[in-house]
Design an enzyme around this catalytic site. Structure first.
Site, PDB file in Angstrom:
ATOM      1  N   SER A 109       8.802   8.712  -7.709  1.00 54.09           N
ATOM      2  CA  SER A 109       8.154   7.571  -7.060  1.00 54.09           C
ATOM      3  C   SER A 109       8.923   7.105  -5.827  1.00 54.09           C
ATOM      4  O   SER A 109       9.067   7.837  -4.862  1.00 54.09           O
ATOM      5  CB  SER A 109       7.991   6.443  -8.089  1.00 54.09           C
ATOM      6  OG  SER A 109       7.232   5.393  -7.584  1.00 54.09           O
ATOM      7  N   ASP A 246       4.437   4.529  -1.372  1.00 54.21           N
ATOM      8  CA  ASP A 246       5.732   5.006  -1.827  1.00 54.21           C
ATOM      9  C   ASP A 246       5.653   6.519  -1.980  1.00 54.21           C
ATOM     10  O   ASP A 246       4.649   7.136  -1.628  1.00 54.21           O
ATOM     11  CB  ASP A 246       6.151   4.317  -3.130  1.00 54.21           C
ATOM     12  CG  ASP A 246       5.176   4.577  -4.267  1.00 54.21           C
ATOM     13  OD1 ASP A 246       4.002   4.904  -3.984  1.00 54.21           O
ATOM     14  OD2 ASP A 246       5.571   4.448  -5.442  1.00 54.21           O
ATOM     15  N   ASP A 248       5.152   8.734  -4.310  1.00 56.04           N
ATOM     16  CA  ASP A 248       4.062   9.414  -5.020  1.00 56.04           C
ATOM     17  C   ASP A 248       2.722   8.719  -4.837  1.00 56.04           C
ATOM     18  O   ASP A 248       1.737   9.086  -5.468  1.00 56.04           O
ATOM     19  CB  ASP A 248       4.390   9.572  -6.506  1.00 56.04           C
ATOM     20  CG  ASP A 248       4.393   8.258  -7.269  1.00 56.04           C
ATOM     21  OD1 ASP A 248       4.578   7.196  -6.640  1.00 56.04           O
ATOM     22  OD2 ASP A 248       4.218   8.284  -8.504  1.00 56.04           O
ATOM     23  N   ASP A 250       1.407   5.865  -5.688  1.00 59.56           N
ATOM     24  CA  ASP A 250       0.696   5.098  -6.707  1.00 59.56           C
ATOM     25  C   ASP A 250       0.754   3.601  -6.422  1.00 59.56           C
ATOM     26  O   ASP A 250       0.272   2.791  -7.209  1.00 59.56           O
ATOM     27  CB  ASP A 250       1.218   5.411  -8.114  1.00 59.56           C
ATOM     28  CG  ASP A 250       2.659   4.981  -8.346  1.00 59.56           C
ATOM     29  OD1 ASP A 250       3.338   4.612  -7.364  1.00 59.56           O
ATOM     30  OD2 ASP A 250       3.100   5.024  -9.511  1.00 59.56           O
TER      31      ASP A 250
END
Length: 457
Positions: A109, A246, A248, A250
């Site tokens: 992340s 960010d 990833d 999400d």
């Protein structure tokens, strides 16, 4: 032994805590746990192997960890669809969309490039509950599934994974983005390809920063944890808004045309009011965590929107949304979950719908964000204390009660032990910054005195 799974999968320094051996073992254990039960019996009766979607963000260690995870799954009789570099929410969507049996995302992340993580999704693209993660962990030391011949899984490229996700995102939009100029900061991460493509296809004029991943620059001075470059780019280009992802993708945070930050609380406020007005906010209810600002709660109450509060972590928001069949929830950090379209937080989806609300109403992002007034919020991390004793200390409880009585309806206090280190987080909100700072400092001193290692009573 500490629990291997944290709040969002298994994370650690790649090739130290998170090794290829551990990734292989986790995959084999997950295959043993997630391919059992009635669904697995139906697969066997149909003569087909289980299928898993595997994807990653672009950090360099994701290459060997993906290979290890794929090997562990295939050696356990699971067919692997390798989706390559795509956002975490894309992985979750694809699992559900194609009816895969489960999936794996390799990502850390917003963490720096040397870190990495492994998170599992179950059938339907949902995160695993704690008890299932614990079962996977318990299987690490047990014999693995070891089929032979045609029982061994195959590994294939999921060639149209990104295209499927883009088509899905565009299909969710209530309004096109024609006329809007958007700056996208992709954090040199998993959104670098998909986010600019989707916003352009939706009609926006797009300027892109942070979209040149090289395996080591993910989250490095860019993205939702470093908003300075996005703020500067929005002002420099005279854009209508900026969106920061960010690593990833999400989560998303935003910047208005003046360069001011629009955090997850304000994004949720904007979307909640819009959905409420359009009859899309199920039971007129928003789910937030205990860290969401008091101003959000006040703004929702003024508009007849109920707020449900959960522990910190998007998984707990998801549980509350699922329990009551609700439509919208999220975190101040920018994890926003729209359950009509996603099974997890989705930063690209959130950014699209935020921009769509600007296009629908003709209002600036600053005008939309004025729906809530942010209360000053001060957070103090008190380190090297016995955080396990927090809930049993009467003097701390009395100090908190005294501050709450003084603040009344104009503020809020939250003391929260860290789940991973000897630390207590002291958070105070108040109408004035100085008031919040004063009370936070006083409570931090009480916590430090009462819970200093060896002194807790």
């Amino acid at each position: 032994m500490p629990r291997l799974f944290g709040t969002d999968g298994v994370r650690g320094l790649a090739n130290r805590e998170l090794t290829a051996d551990l990734a292989l073992g986790l995959a084999q254990a997950a295959a043993a746990v997630l391919t059992r039960g009635r669904h697995a019996d139906e697969l066997r009766a149909a003569g087909r192997r289980p299928v898993a979607v595997v994807a990653r963000d672009p950090r360099v260690s994701g290459e060997f960890l993906t290979a290890a995870v794929s090997a562990g799954l295939a050696s356990s009789g699971v067919d692997v669809l390798d989706a390559g570099v795509i956002p975490t929410p894309a992985t979750a969507y694809l699992i559900d969309s194609i009816g895969a049996d489960f999936g794996v995302m390799i990502s850390a992340s917003h963490n720096p490039a040397p870190d990495n993580g492994i998170k599992f999704f179950s059938f339907g693209g949902t995160k695993l509950p704690d008890e299932v993660e614990d079962r996977i962990e318990s299987f690490l030391g047990r014999p693995k599934l070891a089929p032979i011949g045609d029982g061994v899984g195959r590994i294939r490229r999921f060639a149209d994974a990104e295209d499927r996700y883009v088509v899905h995102l565009l299909g969710t939009l209530p309004h096109r983005l024609d006329g809007l100029h958007v700056v996208l900061d992709c954090a040199h991460g998993a959104a670098a390809g998909v986010s600019p493509e989707t916003f352009r296809d939706a009609g926006a004029r797009v300027t892109v920063i942070g979209a040149d991943p090289d395996g080591m620059n993910i989250n490095d001075g860019v993205g939702s944890t470093h908003l300075g470059p996005l703020q500067a780019a929005v002002v420099e280009h005279g854009a209508d808004l900026g969106i920061a992802h960010d690593g990833d993708a999400d989560r998303c945070l935003a910047v208005d045309a003046n360069g001011d930050i629009i955090d997850g609380d304000k994004i949720m406020a904007i979307l909640a009011v819009s959905m409420h007005e359009r009859g899309k906010l199920t039971d007129d209810t928003l789910v937030v965590t205990v860290m969401s600002n008091l101003g959000l709660r006040r703004a929702m109450a003024e508009r007849g929107i109920r707020v449900i509060e959960t522990k910190v972590g998007d998984r707990y928001v998801l549980e509350a949304l699922a329990a009551e069949g609700l439509a919208l929830g999220g975190e101040q950090s920018g994890h926003v979950i729209m359950t009509e379209y996603a099974t997890t937080g989705d930063g690209v989806l959130t950014g699209l719908h935020l921009a769509a609300e600007m296009a629908r109403t003709g209002k600036t992002l600053a005008e939309l964000a004025s729906v809530m007034t942010v209360y000053p919020q001060v957070l103090v991390n008190v380190r090297d204390v016995d955080h396990h004793a927090l809930g049993d200390d009467a003097e701390i409880a009395a100090a908190v009660a005294a501050v709450e009585a003084e603040l009344g309806d104009s503020g809020r206090v939250l003391l929260r032990p860290s789940g991973t280190e000897p630390m207590v987080r002291v958070m105070v909100e108040a109408a004035e910054q100085a008031t919040a700072e004063h009370h936070a400092a006083v409570l931090a001193d009480v916590v430090r005195l009462r819970l200093a290692n060896g002194n807790a009573a």
